[in-house]
Design an enzyme around this catalytic site. Sequence first.
Site, short mmCIF file in Angstrom:
data_model
loop_
_atom_site.label_atom_id
_atom_site.label_comp_id
_atom_site.label_asym_id
_atom_site.label_seq_id
_atom_site.Cartn_x
_atom_site.Cartn_y
_atom_site.Cartn_z
N ASN A 271 -16.34 -37.67 12.25
CA ASN A 271 -17.73 -37.34 11.96
C ASN A 271 -17.86 -36.20 10.96
O ASN A 271 -18.94 -35.65 10.77
CB ASN A 271 -18.45 -36.97 13.26
N HIS A 273 -16.74 -33.18 11.10
CA HIS A 273 -16.93 -31.85 11.69
C HIS A 273 -15.61 -31.39 12.31
O HIS A 273 -14.75 -32.21 12.65
CB HIS A 273 -18.04 -31.86 12.73
N CYS A 308 -19.29 -26.43 13.10
CA CYS A 308 -18.58 -25.86 11.95
C CYS A 308 -18.27 -26.99 10.98
O CYS A 308 -17.72 -28.02 11.37
CB CYS A 308 -17.29 -25.19 12.41
#
Length: 377
Positions: A271, A273, A308
């Site tokens: 994804n 991330h 993040c």
Amino acid sequence: MLKVSCNVSNDQIHALAQCAFLGRCTSTLRRNDAIWCRPLRKPPVLARAVLSDRGGASSGVLGSDRMVGSGSGSLADRLRLGSLTEDRLSYKERFIVRCYEVGINKTATVETIANLLQEVGCNHAQSVGFSTDGFATTPTMRKMHLIWVTARMHIEIYRYPAWSDVVEIETWCQGDGRIGTRRDWIIKDHATDQVIGRATSKWVMMNQETRRLQKVSDDVREEYLVYCPRELRLAIPEENSSSLKKIPKLEDPAQNSKVGLVPRRADLDMNQHVNNVTYIGWVLESMPQEVIDSHELQTITLDYRRECQHDDIVDSLTTVEPVEDATAVSELQGKNGSADVKEYKEDLPQFLHLLRLSGDGLEINRGRTVWRKKPAR
């Protein structure tokens, strides 16, 4: 699950994809997926497979016989050493610790343990028939663009497995109030059946498009609770448990820091991330070297507060957490997790941790770790 012929290698058996704690997750409040406990499809026809354990004093087989699926499902399903338990309310899987999964202590690292928890969670999701697109969502959740995101992860390790040790991990899910769910794990040494670790996590539901938290609807609850234990089952009893203890925000100036940490491409999940396990490594980067040299991690608790991204720069801060008193604390050990060994807090230093964005100082993650002296080897 697994129909093994004599020429199937252990490496093939363990060619498993990395997943996240409750399946495949991103980070913080974008980490997804709750995974539930009963198959939505009929169980596969079972066949037997016997795999040799590592040699040495405890040579033998992996638990004598292994009941595994025959020809149904994917090749990975047939090779995987995991299946739903007899009551269909939890999932167990066995793993051999590989040489590249051990660290400076010649035992599996905490990142290895966390990755195995991810793997079991993802495989559990597949076994019960929920979506395998990275979110492990129910049909109603997919229609409403809802996902599960992690809020807290707590891992306790009583003894680290070594290279070639075989561990068995059991996992299950259950409801946790109106807005969340939880997943628990028990880690055992397969050779002795001794509990060597436990973990628990809490998850909340979020709209994937608006990024807003949302209550678990009755429709969603009905879809997954039927596959969960009927009575509350906790891997870690909550009475006096550090798994529920609030983590205060660590303020500057921190006693130790590591600034300018940048996600590698390998740290990103599907994804885009940062994967949960990367946060553990970042937290440990700012630990004092003298503690790393003399102690090993016993407990880690992480609260996820912000995602993040690949282009973020992260600072890791660590400070010793003051101890209120020197009362004895129990370390859960043994087959049944009973408190049979006691140590004093001065022998178990605690640290507070903070991961934050370097630019604006926004919190990514709060953490607490507890350390014990390394055993004599």
